[in-house]
Design a protein around this motif. Structure first.
Motif, short mmCIF file in Angstrom:
data_model
loop_
_atom_site.label_atom_id
_atom_site.label_comp_id
_atom_site.label_asym_id
_atom_site.label_seq_id
_atom_site.Cartn_x
_atom_site.Cartn_y
_atom_site.Cartn_z
N LEU A 53 0.91 -0.83 0.10
CA LEU A 53 -0.26 0.41 0.25
C LEU A 53 0.90 1.46 0.39
O LEU A 53 2.05 1.18 0.12
CB LEU A 53 -1.06 0.12 0.93
CG LEU A 53 -1.92 -1.75 1.29
CD1 LEU A 53 -2.54 -0.64 3.09
CD2 LEU A 53 -3.19 -1.30 0.33
N GLN A 54 0.45 2.12 -0.70
CA GLN A 54 0.43 3.72 -0.15
C GLN A 54 0.82 4.12 1.51
O GLN A 54 -0.54 3.91 2.32
CB GLN A 54 0.09 4.64 -0.77
CG GLN A 54 1.15 5.98 -0.73
CD GLN A 54 -0.13 7.45 -1.78
OE1 GLN A 54 -0.41 7.08 -2.34
NE2 GLN A 54 1.04 8.50 -1.48
N ILE B 94 -11.47 -8.51 -11.38
CA ILE B 94 -10.20 -8.40 -10.59
C ILE B 94 -10.54 -10.37 -9.84
O ILE B 94 -11.71 -10.16 -9.69
CB ILE B 94 -10.51 -7.94 -9.38
CG1 ILE B 94 -8.95 -8.21 -8.63
CG2 ILE B 94 -11.17 -7.64 -8.80
CD1 ILE B 94 -8.68 -6.50 -8.27
N VAL B 95 -10.19 -10.93 -10.00
CA VAL B 95 -10.38 -11.79 -9.09
C VAL B 95 -10.53 -12.18 -8.27
O VAL B 95 -9.51 -11.27 -6.91
CB VAL B 95 -9.00 -13.90 -9.08
CG1 VAL B 95 -9.29 -14.70 -8.73
CG2 VAL B 95 -8.86 -13.70 -10.59
N TYR C 21 -8.20 -2.59 -4.80
CA TYR C 21 -8.57 -2.27 -6.35
C TYR C 21 -7.21 -2.11 -6.74
O TYR C 21 -6.34 -0.61 -6.60
CB TYR C 21 -9.66 -1.79 -6.49
CG TYR C 21 -10.72 -1.73 -5.97
CD1 TYR C 21 -11.56 -2.52 -7.42
CD2 TYR C 21 -11.42 -1.94 -5.08
CE1 TYR C 21 -12.87 -3.22 -7.78
CE2 TYR C 21 -12.80 -2.59 -4.66
CZ TYR C 21 -13.29 -3.13 -5.85
OH TYR C 21 -14.53 -3.93 -5.60
N PRO C 22 -5.85 -2.54 -6.89
CA PRO C 22 -4.82 -2.82 -7.73
C PRO C 22 -5.17 -1.34 -8.67
O PRO C 22 -4.25 -0.09 -9.05
CB PRO C 22 -4.64 -3.64 -8.06
CG PRO C 22 -4.87 -4.57 -8.95
CD PRO C 22 -6.40 -4.06 -7.32
N LEU D 104 -5.66 -9.59 -12.22
CA LEU D 104 -6.42 -8.60 -13.03
C LEU D 104 -6.68 -9.36 -14.32
O LEU D 104 -5.47 -10.33 -14.91
CB LEU D 104 -5.87 -7.59 -13.84
CG LEU D 104 -6.93 -6.84 -14.33
CD1 LEU D 104 -8.14 -5.69 -13.32
CD2 LEU D 104 -5.71 -5.23 -14.86
N LEU D 105 -8.23 -9.84 -14.93
CA LEU D 105 -7.99 -11.62 -15.74
C LEU D 105 -8.81 -10.84 -16.72
O LEU D 105 -9.74 -9.96 -16.32
CB LEU D 105 -8.24 -12.27 -14.62
CG LEU D 105 -8.91 -13.78 -15.54
CD1 LEU D 105 -8.01 -14.70 -14.91
CD2 LEU D 105 -10.32 -13.44 -16.71
#
Length: 362
Positions: free
Chosen positions: A188-189, A355-356, A234-235, A342-343
């Motif tokens: 994370l940030q 997203i999985v 959520y990247p 992410l797929l």
């Protein structure tokens, strides 16, 4: 319309009015005549084949001596909201004596699935007998189970000095300043938490989960190491998925079962939060900010960086959604596809990007 204008270098922009540093200056140049650009390349592409051949292999052994544990069935699962693996196996009844806890600690085993190792903890054993055959059903979690009850004590956590969120996690995995053998892989940030802002009572993992969730993150275990990965829920922003490079691209040819569930959640585009005298108002860029989500309060949201990450987790989980379930072999190219990936799923000209959130293997 003709092609987009490409100036010769050096380019010169002439403005009629002088520069005013007190006003925001934004220049946006966009060319629509050229159409959308090429899609970003995925990390792993599973090609379209007439036949997919997968040789499945599961080898279960006890750690650290490597005692073989012949298994007749095996399952493994994990999801975004689970901070460790869940697993079960069916073994011959004589294996029971080799899996009893030692000094109150669960026995550890290694499952090598198609060449990829996973370290797991044995937590329960039950026995059944039918048609003259005895079997034991073994269940457990990943090795991170030792960070939770009944193996970990209930402790009081807090910060008497200014610490970053990442430092708070590292502090939570210590006793009297000495590490308990677990590491944090921070994704994370980071942000600053002022002295006295945080207090928590619970196990090691409950403290870790509370810090991660404050900024919209979650905990995912390493497959074999005593390491906790702290990942954003959520990247990539969902409204930008089309421009993001997926981790995996799957064709419909390799998927044997597909299920889709459509759901609709409130279309929030604005959220606010307040804690430790910090008030954050976050609006999705380009939105009117007129549909307000319930206010978020968290003692660890002490900085704009934490508020922004938490807001993304709230505003991204909105509107019309499709939950797609795919069943496929454990391919050499992908292995077990973990939550957070992410797929992109292709079916002819139709594509779905998502997203999985959960993975299970049997």
């Amino acid at each position: 319309p003709g092609p987009c204008y490409v100036p010769s270098l050096p380019a010169r922009l002439l403005f009629a009015d002088p520069f005013d540093a007190s006003l925001p200056a934004r220049l946006i140049f966009k060319c629509d005549q050229g159409g959308p650009g090429p899609q970003p390349e995925p990390g792993v592409v599973v090609p379209v084949r007439k036949v997919y051949i997968v040789l499945n292999s599961i080898i279960l052994t006890r750690l650290p001596d490597g005692l073989p544990l012949p298994t007749e069935s095996f399952s493994l699962s994990i999801d975004t909201d689970s901070w460790t693996w869940q697993w079960s196996a069916s073994l011959q009844v004589q294996m029971r004596q080799h899996l009893a806890p030692v000094a109150g600690e669960p026995v550890r085993v290694q499952a090598v699935i198609n060449g990829v190792p996973y370290h797991l903890a044995v937590e329960s054993i039950s026995q059944d007998r039918s048609f003259g055959k005895g079997r034991i059903a073994v269940r457990g979690r990943g090795i991170a189970a030792v960070l939770d009850a009944p193996y970990a004590p209930t402790l009081n956590f807090g910060n008497t000095a200014d610490r970053t969120a990442q430092q708070l996690m590292q502090d939570a995995l210590t006793v009297n300043g000495v590490g308990i053998g677990w590491a944090v892989d921070w994704g994370l940030q980071d942000w600053l938490v002022p002295a006295g802002a945080w207090s928590h009572q619970g196990s090691y993992i409950s403290a870790i989960n509370q810090i991660a969730s404050a900024a919209g993150g979650y905990v995912q275990p390493h497959a074999t190491e005593q390491t906790l990965r702290i990942l954003p829920r959520y990247p990539h922003k969902p409204w930008e998925w089309s421009a993001a490079a997926p981790d995996v691209q799957l064709p419909s040819d390799v998927v044997s079962v597909e299920g889709i569930e459509w759901t609709t959640k409130p279309a929030y585009n604005h959220v606010s939060g307040q804690a430790q005298s910090v008030l954050a108002e976050v609006t999705r860029a380009g939105a009117a900010g007129n549909i307000v989500a319930p206010m978020v309060t968290d003692a660890l949201i002490t900085h704009a960086d934490a508020a922004r990450q938490r807001a993304l987790a709230v505003l991204a989980d909105t509107g019309a959604q499709a939950r797609v379930q795919l069943t496929l072999p454990v391919l050499p190219e992908t292995g077990l596809i973990l939550p957070g990936k992410l797929l992109r799923y292709t079916d002819g000209a139709k594509q779905r990007t998502g997203i999985v959130r959960a993975s299970s293997l049997s």
